[in-house]
Motif scaffolding. Structure first.
Motif, mmCIF file in Angstrom:
data_model
loop_
_atom_site.group_PDB
_atom_site.id
_atom_site.type_symbol
_atom_site.label_atom_id
_atom_site.label_comp_id
_atom_site.label_asym_id
_atom_site.label_seq_id
_atom_site.Cartn_x
_atom_site.Cartn_y
_atom_site.Cartn_z
ATOM 1 N N HIS A 137 0.835 -1.204 0.000
ATOM 2 C CA HIS A 137 0.000 0.000 0.000
ATOM 3 C C HIS A 137 0.871 1.256 0.000
ATOM 4 C CE1 HIS A 137 -4.018 -1.796 1.205
ATOM 5 N NE2 HIS A 137 -3.200 -2.832 1.096
ATOM 6 N N GLU A 138 0.242 2.377 -0.315
ATOM 7 C CA GLU A 138 0.924 3.664 -0.266
ATOM 8 C C GLU A 138 1.116 4.067 1.193
ATOM 9 O OE1 GLU A 138 -1.264 5.471 -4.235
ATOM 10 O OE2 GLU A 138 -2.136 5.799 -2.265
ATOM 11 N N ALA A 139 2.275 4.631 1.496
ATOM 12 C CA ALA A 139 2.528 5.046 2.878
ATOM 13 C C ALA A 139 3.517 6.203 2.926
ATOM 14 C CB ALA A 139 3.054 3.877 3.707
ATOM 15 N N LEU A 140 3.376 6.985 3.968
ATOM 16 C CA LEU A 140 4.302 8.064 4.306
ATOM 17 C C LEU A 140 4.863 7.737 5.680
ATOM 18 C CD1 LEU A 140 5.481 10.969 3.892
ATOM 19 C CD2 LEU A 140 3.406 11.809 5.022
ATOM 20 N N ILE A 141 6.187 7.746 5.804
ATOM 21 C CA ILE A 141 6.842 7.457 7.075
ATOM 22 C C ILE A 141 7.665 8.694 7.451
ATOM 23 C CG2 ILE A 141 8.442 5.940 8.312
ATOM 24 C CD1 ILE A 141 7.755 3.755 6.230
ATOM 25 N N VAL A 142 7.399 9.222 8.654
ATOM 26 C CA VAL A 142 8.030 10.477 9.074
ATOM 27 C C VAL A 142 8.662 10.300 10.448
ATOM 28 C CG1 VAL A 142 7.679 12.935 9.499
ATOM 29 C CG2 VAL A 142 6.268 11.762 7.796
ATOM 30 N N GLY A 143 9.955 10.552 10.535
ATOM 31 C CA GLY A 143 10.663 10.521 11.807
ATOM 32 C C GLY A 143 10.586 11.876 12.494
ATOM 33 N N HIS A 144 10.249 11.864 13.775
ATOM 34 C CA HIS A 144 10.164 13.103 14.559
ATOM 35 C C HIS A 144 11.203 13.080 15.672
ATOM 36 C CE1 HIS A 144 5.692 14.275 13.668
ATOM 37 N NE2 HIS A 144 6.420 14.187 12.580
ATOM 38 N N HIS A 145 11.621 14.264 16.079
ATOM 39 C CA HIS A 145 12.571 14.399 17.190
ATOM 40 C C HIS A 145 12.140 15.494 18.162
ATOM 41 C CE1 HIS A 145 15.132 17.465 14.729
ATOM 42 N NE2 HIS A 145 13.869 17.599 14.543
ATOM 43 N N ASP A 146 10.822 15.632 18.319
ATOM 44 C CA ASP A 146 10.293 16.682 19.184
ATOM 45 C C ASP A 146 9.984 16.206 20.598
ATOM 46 O OD1 ASP A 146 8.244 15.102 18.080
ATOM 47 O OD2 ASP A 146 6.743 16.645 18.435
ATOM 48 N N LYS A 147 10.193 14.954 20.883
ATOM 49 C CA LYS A 147 9.931 14.392 22.212
ATOM 50 C C LYS A 147 11.224 13.786 22.755
ATOM 51 C CE LYS A 147 5.364 14.686 21.643
ATOM 52 N NZ LYS A 147 4.661 15.798 22.126
ATOM 53 N N LYS A 148 11.220 13.410 24.017
ATOM 54 C CA LYS A 148 12.395 12.764 24.603
ATOM 55 C C LYS A 148 12.617 11.381 24.014
ATOM 56 C CE LYS A 148 12.287 15.231 28.967
ATOM 57 N NZ LYS A 148 12.142 15.149 30.409
ATOM 58 N N HIS A 149 11.542 10.774 23.560
ATOM 59 C CA HIS A 149 11.658 9.433 22.977
ATOM 60 C C HIS A 149 11.632 9.528 21.448
ATOM 61 C CE1 HIS A 149 7.339 10.262 23.231
ATOM 62 N NE2 HIS A 149 7.217 9.487 22.174
ATOM 63 N N PRO A 150 12.543 8.792 20.785
ATOM 64 C CA PRO A 150 12.503 8.761 19.313
ATOM 65 C C PRO A 150 11.201 8.090 18.869
ATOM 66 C CG PRO A 150 14.528 7.763 20.165
ATOM 67 C CD PRO A 150 13.623 7.983 21.310
ATOM 68 N N HIS A 151 10.602 8.617 17.797
ATOM 69 C CA HIS A 151 9.380 8.019 17.299
ATOM 70 C C HIS A 151 9.180 8.378 15.827
ATOM 71 C CE1 HIS A 151 8.067 12.053 18.488
ATOM 72 N NE2 HIS A 151 7.035 11.912 17.673
ATOM 73 N N LEU A 152 8.321 7.609 15.189
ATOM 74 C CA LEU A 152 7.965 7.913 13.819
ATOM 75 C C LEU A 152 6.455 7.761 13.647
ATOM 76 C CD1 LEU A 152 7.568 4.952 12.180
ATOM 77 C CD2 LEU A 152 10.027 5.026 12.330
ATOM 78 N N HIS A 153 5.952 8.457 12.670
ATOM 79 C CA HIS A 153 4.540 8.394 12.299
ATOM 80 C C HIS A 153 4.445 7.700 10.950
ATOM 81 C CE1 HIS A 153 2.890 11.341 15.276
ATOM 82 N NE2 HIS A 153 4.171 11.654 15.331
ATOM 83 N N ILE A 154 3.445 6.858 10.819
ATOM 84 C CA ILE A 154 3.185 6.186 9.553
ATOM 85 C C ILE A 154 1.740 6.484 9.155
ATOM 86 C CG2 ILE A 154 3.079 3.983 8.334
ATOM 87 C CD1 ILE A 154 5.179 2.989 10.396
ATOM 88 N N VAL A 155 1.578 6.962 7.936
ATOM 89 C CA VAL A 155 0.258 7.203 7.376
ATOM 90 C C VAL A 155 0.143 6.282 6.167
ATOM 91 C CG1 VAL A 155 -1.314 8.899 6.357
ATOM 92 C CG2 VAL A 155 0.311 9.608 8.128
ATOM 93 N N ALA A 156 -0.770 5.306 6.244
ATOM 94 C CA ALA A 156 -0.915 4.318 5.175
ATOM 95 C C ALA A 156 -2.287 4.433 4.529
ATOM 96 C CB ALA A 156 -0.717 2.910 5.727
ATOM 97 N N ASN A 157 -2.319 4.304 3.230
ATOM 98 C CA ASN A 157 -3.561 4.284 2.481
ATOM 99 C C ASN A 157 -4.084 2.853 2.501
ATOM 100 O OD1 ASN A 157 -5.665 4.958 0.807
ATOM 101 N ND2 ASN A 157 -4.373 5.800 -0.821
ATOM 102 N N THR A 158 -5.212 2.633 3.165
ATOM 103 C CA THR A 158 -5.723 1.280 3.286
ATOM 104 C C THR A 158 -6.586 0.876 2.110
ATOM 105 O OG1 THR A 158 -7.667 2.001 4.553
ATOM 106 C CG2 THR A 158 -5.693 1.380 5.800
#
Length: 114
Positions: free
Chosen positions: A93-114
């Protein structure tokens, strides 16, 4: 996920990649929208049945987070993002993966077209 909350700045974005999309991250919303709007034609072109229930939730947004003491690199975070798409049956599927560094913990957001 590509802007800071309530602002037009991008200070919290470490990186962004697209998956199964031709567009750059800023423009994937349009490509995903077009896929959703044309799902019947796309299914027909792929030889799939148009029967079944209608997809009323065409976008899945979720996060993957690490402990604040962890320090995963971009490659490790990307690999985890792709592995999560595989586990959810969304690797094609189509997806956007974005790494963020605005919190104390590393994290990423994934937006997938279902």
């Amino acid at each position: 996920v590509l802007h800071d909350p309530g602002k037009q700045t991008r200070d919290r974005i470490a990186w962004a990649i697209t998956h199964n999309l031709a567009s750059e991250p800023d423009h994937v919303w349009f490509e995903m929208y077009e896929t959703c709007q044309n799902q019947a034609r796309l299914k027909a072109n792929a030889g799939l049945s148009a029967r079944g229930r209608k997809n009323n939730t065409p976008v899945l947004h979720y996060t993957l987070s690490w402990h604040a003491d962890d320090a995963p690199g971009r490659e490790e975070m990307m690999a985890a993002g792709f592995a999560s798409l595989r586990q959810l049956g969304l690797e094609e599927h189509e997806a956007l993966i974005v790494g963020h560094h605005d919190k104390k913990h590393p994290h990423l957001h994934i937006v997938a077209n279902t």
